[in-house]
Scaffold this motif. Structure first.
Motif, PDB file in Angstrom:
ATOM      1  N   VAL A 170      13.103 -13.172 -34.124  1.00 22.60           N
ATOM      2  CA  VAL A 170      14.010 -12.751 -33.049  1.00 22.60           C
ATOM      3  C   VAL A 170      13.935 -14.113 -32.131  1.00 22.60           C
ATOM      4  CG1 VAL A 170      13.935 -11.363 -31.165  1.00 22.60           C
ATOM      5  CG2 VAL A 170      13.220 -10.328 -33.068  1.00 22.60           C
ATOM      6  N   VAL A 171      15.187 -14.174 -31.495  1.00 24.44           N
ATOM      7  CA  VAL A 171      15.251 -15.314 -30.541  1.00 24.44           C
ATOM      8  C   VAL A 171      15.779 -14.824 -29.373  1.00 24.44           C
ATOM      9  CG1 VAL A 171      16.658 -17.466 -29.955  1.00 24.44           C
ATOM     10  CG2 VAL A 171      16.070 -16.975 -32.619  1.00 24.44           C
ATOM     11  N   LEU A 172      14.933 -15.028 -28.326  1.00 26.45           N
ATOM     12  CA  LEU A 172      15.071 -14.052 -26.903  1.00 26.45           C
ATOM     13  C   LEU A 172      15.459 -15.337 -26.142  1.00 26.45           C
ATOM     14  CD1 LEU A 172      11.933 -11.981 -26.791  1.00 26.45           C
ATOM     15  CD2 LEU A 172      14.181 -11.200 -27.521  1.00 26.45           C
ATOM     16  N   THR A 173      16.289 -14.892 -25.256  1.00 33.12           N
ATOM     17  CA  THR A 173      16.880 -15.838 -23.965  1.00 33.12           C
ATOM     18  C   THR A 173      15.867 -16.205 -22.947  1.00 33.12           C
ATOM     19  OG1 THR A 173      17.701 -14.173 -22.924  1.00 33.12           O
ATOM     20  CG2 THR A 173      19.161 -15.286 -24.662  1.00 33.12           C
ATOM     21  N   ASP A 174      14.404 -15.413 -22.828  1.00 34.38           N
ATOM     22  CA  ASP A 174      13.575 -15.709 -21.843  1.00 34.38           C
ATOM     23  C   ASP A 174      13.002 -17.333 -22.031  1.00 34.38           C
ATOM     24  OD1 ASP A 174      13.878 -13.112 -21.160  1.00 34.38           O
ATOM     25  OD2 ASP A 174      12.084 -12.272 -22.197  1.00 34.38           O
ATOM     26  N   LYS A 175      12.709 -17.604 -20.940  1.00 30.05           N
ATOM     27  CA  LYS A 175      12.180 -18.782 -21.061  1.00 30.05           C
ATOM     28  C   LYS A 175      10.652 -18.898 -21.509  1.00 30.05           C
ATOM     29  CE  LYS A 175      14.747 -20.769 -17.186  1.00 30.05           C
ATOM     30  NZ  LYS A 175      14.904 -21.201 -15.895  1.00 30.05           N
ATOM     31  N   VAL A 176      10.275 -19.637 -22.349  1.00 30.33           N
ATOM     32  CA  VAL A 176       8.784 -19.671 -22.823  1.00 30.33           C
ATOM     33  C   VAL A 176       8.070 -20.628 -21.889  1.00 30.33           C
ATOM     34  CG1 VAL A 176       7.341 -20.345 -24.644  1.00 30.33           C
ATOM     35  CG2 VAL A 176       9.655 -19.472 -25.270  1.00 30.33           C
ATOM     36  N   ARG A 177       6.761 -19.948 -21.462  1.00 33.30           N
ATOM     37  CA  ARG A 177       6.047 -20.393 -20.448  1.00 33.30           C
ATOM     38  C   ARG A 177       4.766 -21.250 -21.279  1.00 33.30           C
ATOM     39  NH1 ARG A 177       8.400 -16.789 -17.255  1.00 33.30           N
ATOM     40  NH2 ARG A 177       9.654 -17.610 -15.547  1.00 33.30           N
ATOM     41  N   GLY A 178       4.650 -22.285 -21.631  1.00 29.12           N
ATOM     42  CA  GLY A 178       3.556 -22.729 -22.530  1.00 29.12           C
ATOM     43  C   GLY A 178       2.214 -23.095 -21.891  1.00 29.12           C
ATOM     44  N   GLY A 179       2.227 -23.308 -20.350  1.00 28.76           N
ATOM     45  CA  GLY A 179       1.178 -23.452 -19.673  1.00 28.76           C
ATOM     46  C   GLY A 179       0.436 -24.677 -20.162  1.00 28.76           C
ATOM     47  N   ASN A 180      -0.802 -24.776 -20.438  1.00 28.33           N
ATOM     48  CA  ASN A 180      -1.569 -25.989 -20.859  1.00 28.33           C
ATOM     49  C   ASN A 180      -1.674 -25.970 -22.235  1.00 28.33           C
ATOM     50  OD1 ASN A 180      -2.100 -27.024 -18.157  1.00 28.33           O
ATOM     51  ND2 ASN A 180      -3.670 -25.221 -17.945  1.00 28.33           N
ATOM     52  N   LEU A 181      -0.817 -26.244 -23.051  1.00 27.61           N
ATOM     53  CA  LEU A 181      -0.671 -26.014 -24.360  1.00 27.61           C
ATOM     54  C   LEU A 181      -0.494 -27.561 -25.061  1.00 27.61           C
ATOM     55  CD1 LEU A 181       1.626 -23.399 -25.526  1.00 27.61           C
ATOM     56  CD2 LEU A 181      -0.731 -23.150 -25.539  1.00 27.61           C
ATOM     57  N   SER A 182      -1.354 -27.991 -25.982  1.00 23.67           N
ATOM     58  CA  SER A 182      -1.220 -29.136 -26.594  1.00 23.67           C
ATOM     59  C   SER A 182      -0.030 -29.311 -27.277  1.00 23.67           C
ATOM     60  CB  SER A 182      -2.481 -29.490 -27.555  1.00 23.67           C
ATOM     61  OG  SER A 182      -2.572 -28.465 -28.770  1.00 23.67           O
ATOM     62  N   VAL A 183       0.305 -30.507 -27.968  1.00 23.94           N
ATOM     63  CA  VAL A 183       1.456 -30.579 -28.628  1.00 23.94           C
ATOM     64  C   VAL A 183       1.267 -30.034 -30.003  1.00 23.94           C
ATOM     65  CG1 VAL A 183       2.913 -32.421 -29.878  1.00 23.94           C
ATOM     66  CG2 VAL A 183       2.021 -32.993 -27.821  1.00 23.94           C
ATOM     67  N   TYR A 184      -0.086 -29.830 -30.677  1.00 22.89           N
ATOM     68  CA  TYR A 184      -0.249 -29.125 -31.705  1.00 22.89           C
ATOM     69  C   TYR A 184       0.039 -27.718 -31.856  1.00 22.89           C
ATOM     70  CZ  TYR A 184      -2.719 -27.370 -35.643  1.00 22.89           C
ATOM     71  OH  TYR A 184      -3.088 -26.638 -36.830  1.00 22.89           O
TER      72      TYR A 184
END
Length: 76
Positions: A61-75
């Motif tokens: 599923v691809v939603l249109t909501d913005k993804v909030r990654g917070g303090n995620l690393s690149v990995y």
């Protein structure tokens, strides 16, 4: 009433004005919320018989909501 099927390998778009239940329908199909009425089947089995992990292996599923990654690393 609503009755439809989604076929393997096909792209399906659910389009409509705000507030008509598009997100609710998608979240119900994904198993994130219980069906308000009726039944949902995946590969001819009730959706409730699948774990969230099994559903995730079968549905994308691809939603249109913005993804909030917070303090995620690149990995991550």
């Amino acid at each position: 009433g609503l009755n439809f099927s989604l076929e393997k390998g096909s792209l399906t778009c659910i389009l409509g004005p705000n507030g008509v239940g598009k997100s609710t329908l998608i979240k119900t199909i994904m198993g994130q919320m219980p069906a308000l009425d009726g039944k949902i089947f995946l590969d001819e089995k009730p959706l409730q018989s699948y774990s969230q992990q099994d559903i995730a292996k079968k549905i994308a599923v691809v939603l249109t909501d913005k993804v909030r990654g917070g303090n995620l690393s690149v990995y991550q």
